[in-house]
Write a protein that holds these residues in place. Sequence first.
Motif, PDB file in Angstrom:
ATOM      1  N   LYS A  57       8.824   3.393   4.535  1.00  0.00           N
ATOM      2  CA  LYS A  57       9.804   3.193   4.078  1.00  0.00           C
ATOM      3  C   LYS A  57      10.120   1.650   3.837  1.00  0.00           C
ATOM      4  O   LYS A  57      10.097   1.107   4.932  1.00  0.00           O
ATOM      5  CB  LYS A  57      11.123   3.942   4.353  1.00  0.00           C
ATOM      6  CG  LYS A  57      12.428   3.589   3.831  1.00  0.00           C
ATOM      7  CD  LYS A  57      13.500   4.670   4.102  1.00  0.00           C
ATOM      8  CE  LYS A  57      13.439   4.665   5.647  1.00  0.00           C
ATOM      9  NZ  LYS A  57      14.418   5.961   5.939  1.00  0.00           N
ATOM     10  N   VAL A  58      10.567   0.994   2.727  1.00  0.00           N
ATOM     11  CA  VAL A  58      11.090  -0.380   2.755  1.00  0.00           C
ATOM     12  C   VAL A  58      12.678  -0.240   2.706  1.00  0.00           C
ATOM     13  O   VAL A  58      13.010   0.072   1.918  1.00  0.00           O
ATOM     14  CB  VAL A  58      10.366  -1.024   1.549  1.00  0.00           C
ATOM     15  CG1 VAL A  58      10.953  -2.350   1.414  1.00  0.00           C
ATOM     16  CG2 VAL A  58       8.889  -1.195   1.467  1.00  0.00           C
ATOM     17  N   GLY A  59      13.032  -0.602   3.922  1.00  0.00           N
ATOM     18  CA  GLY A  59      14.586  -0.322   3.946  1.00  0.00           C
ATOM     19  C   GLY A  59      15.280  -1.568   4.017  1.00  0.00           C
ATOM     20  O   GLY A  59      15.017  -2.695   4.257  1.00  0.00           O
ATOM     21  N   VAL A  60      16.601  -1.435   3.231  1.00  0.00           N
ATOM     22  CA  VAL A  60      17.308  -2.585   3.172  1.00  0.00           C
ATOM     23  C   VAL A  60      17.761  -3.288   4.498  1.00  0.00           C
ATOM     24  O   VAL A  60      17.858  -2.626   5.595  1.00  0.00           O
ATOM     25  CB  VAL A  60      18.949  -2.099   2.654  1.00  0.00           C
ATOM     26  CG1 VAL A  60      19.846  -3.413   2.659  1.00  0.00           C
ATOM     27  CG2 VAL A  60      18.722  -1.554   1.487  1.00  0.00           C
ATOM     28  N   PRO A  61      17.506  -4.559   4.597  1.00  0.00           N
ATOM     29  CA  PRO A  61      17.309  -5.287   6.192  1.00  0.00           C
ATOM     30  C   PRO A  61      18.552  -4.929   6.918  1.00  0.00           C
ATOM     31  O   PRO A  61      18.704  -4.665   8.021  1.00  0.00           O
ATOM     32  CB  PRO A  61      17.266  -6.661   5.603  1.00  0.00           C
ATOM     33  CG  PRO A  61      16.646  -6.623   4.407  1.00  0.00           C
ATOM     34  CD  PRO A  61      17.089  -5.465   3.579  1.00  0.00           C
ATOM     35  N   ALA A  67      16.610   3.545   1.693  1.00  0.00           N
ATOM     36  CA  ALA A  67      15.383   3.033   1.015  1.00  0.00           C
ATOM     37  C   ALA A  67      15.331   2.071  -0.213  1.00  0.00           C
ATOM     38  O   ALA A  67      16.089   2.775  -1.173  1.00  0.00           O
ATOM     39  CB  ALA A  67      14.201   4.159   1.051  1.00  0.00           C
ATOM     40  N   MET A  68      14.885   0.932  -0.009  1.00  0.00           N
ATOM     41  CA  MET A  68      14.902   0.269  -1.380  1.00  0.00           C
ATOM     42  C   MET A  68      13.437   0.199  -2.172  1.00  0.00           C
ATOM     43  O   MET A  68      13.155  -0.244  -3.211  1.00  0.00           O
ATOM     44  CB  MET A  68      15.357  -1.172  -1.362  1.00  0.00           C
ATOM     45  CG  MET A  68      14.699  -1.858  -0.187  1.00  0.00           C
ATOM     46  SD  MET A  68      15.283  -3.687  -0.158  1.00  0.00           S
ATOM     47  CE  MET A  68      14.488  -4.397   1.313  1.00  0.00           C
ATOM     48  N   GLY A  69      12.633   1.220  -1.328  1.00  0.00           N
ATOM     49  CA  GLY A  69      11.309   1.436  -1.823  1.00  0.00           C
ATOM     50  C   GLY A  69      10.380   1.791  -0.842  1.00  0.00           C
ATOM     51  O   GLY A  69      10.985   2.413   0.174  1.00  0.00           O
ATOM     52  N   ALA A  70       9.236   1.922  -0.873  1.00  0.00           N
ATOM     53  CA  ALA A  70       8.115   2.407   0.075  1.00  0.00           C
ATOM     54  C   ALA A  70       6.860   1.453  -0.267  1.00  0.00           C
ATOM     55  O   ALA A  70       6.562   1.327  -1.510  1.00  0.00           O
ATOM     56  CB  ALA A  70       8.010   3.700   0.076  1.00  0.00           C
ATOM     57  N   VAL A  71       5.979   1.332   0.592  1.00  0.00           N
ATOM     58  CA  VAL A  71       4.732   0.913   0.473  1.00  0.00           C
ATOM     59  C   VAL A  71       3.624   1.949   1.196  1.00  0.00           C
ATOM     60  O   VAL A  71       4.121   2.541   2.169  1.00  0.00           O
ATOM     61  CB  VAL A  71       4.275  -0.343   0.947  1.00  0.00           C
ATOM     62  CG1 VAL A  71       5.263  -1.637   0.193  1.00  0.00           C
ATOM     63  CG2 VAL A  71       4.968  -0.623   2.464  1.00  0.00           C
ATOM     64  N   GLY A  72       2.308   1.662   0.776  1.00  0.00           N
ATOM     65  CA  GLY A  72       1.287   2.823   1.583  1.00  0.00           C
ATOM     66  C   GLY A  72       0.077   2.292   1.298  1.00  0.00           C
ATOM     67  O   GLY A  72      -0.145   1.244   0.973  1.00  0.00           O
ATOM     68  N   GLU A  73      -0.778   3.110   1.663  1.00  0.00           N
ATOM     69  CA  GLU A  73      -2.162   2.705   1.751  1.00  0.00           C
ATOM     70  C   GLU A  73      -2.690   2.660   0.247  1.00  0.00           C
ATOM     71  O   GLU A  73      -1.967   3.102  -0.668  1.00  0.00           O
ATOM     72  CB  GLU A  73      -3.256   4.006   2.367  1.00  0.00           C
ATOM     73  CG  GLU A  73      -2.902   4.184   3.869  1.00  0.00           C
ATOM     74  CD  GLU A  73      -3.609   5.375   4.461  1.00  0.00           C
ATOM     75  OE1 GLU A  73      -4.899   4.905   4.934  1.00  0.00           O
ATOM     76  OE2 GLU A  73      -3.185   6.436   4.358  1.00  0.00           O
TER      77      GLU A  73
END
Length: 215
Positions: A57-61, A67-73
């Motif tokens: 999860k790409v969280g708000v700092p 979650a403001m998004g997500a990154v993965g493989e």
Amino acid sequence: MHGFADRADAGRRLGALLVADPPPDPVVFGLPRGGVPVAAEVARALGAPLDVLVVRKVGVPWQPELAMGAVGEEGAAVRNADVVRAAGVDEQTLRAVERRERAEVQRRAELFRSGRAPEPLIGRTALIVDDGIATGATVRAACAIARARGAARVVVAVPVAPPEVLAELRAGSDPVADEVVCLEAPEGFMAVGMHYVDFRQTPDGEVVRLLASSG
């Protein structure tokens, strides 16, 4: 009211549902860390191989759980534009958080697989399992990874999720997943952990053990 005793209980119940109408030639993917104990029970029920899809999860700092998004493989990235806008996060800050989480994706993929290659997926069904869905960002990224790896079909299976997020995953002419299976979709959903009696964090070691013992 709690829906599940723990993640293993949720996985057994999810596995029992999926066995009634199993997807063809599945590879079961748990989303680390909490999704792996659920996925292990599903894989056992289906007699299918178990692997991980590492997504972060790409969280708000200043509000990391949001979650403001997500990154993965496989370079997968998903952004929740509404959250980014509402939180007032600028592009530079967003990219910095994405970079940090990508490094963690790489570290965890190496740790969890312990040198094993990812389970081959071309022409097979990717059955993506988590312990629940909140915003849907991580599941979206996981589905993108599965499609990039050549999955013929992508199925998302979770114990609990908000009805509106399930509808979004299924919506449109190009849905995120070909099928979405969910045991409970309560109105007024607030948090995944509220639907478990025991929702303790799954340690890295437990994920490694479950993956190693499934092979």
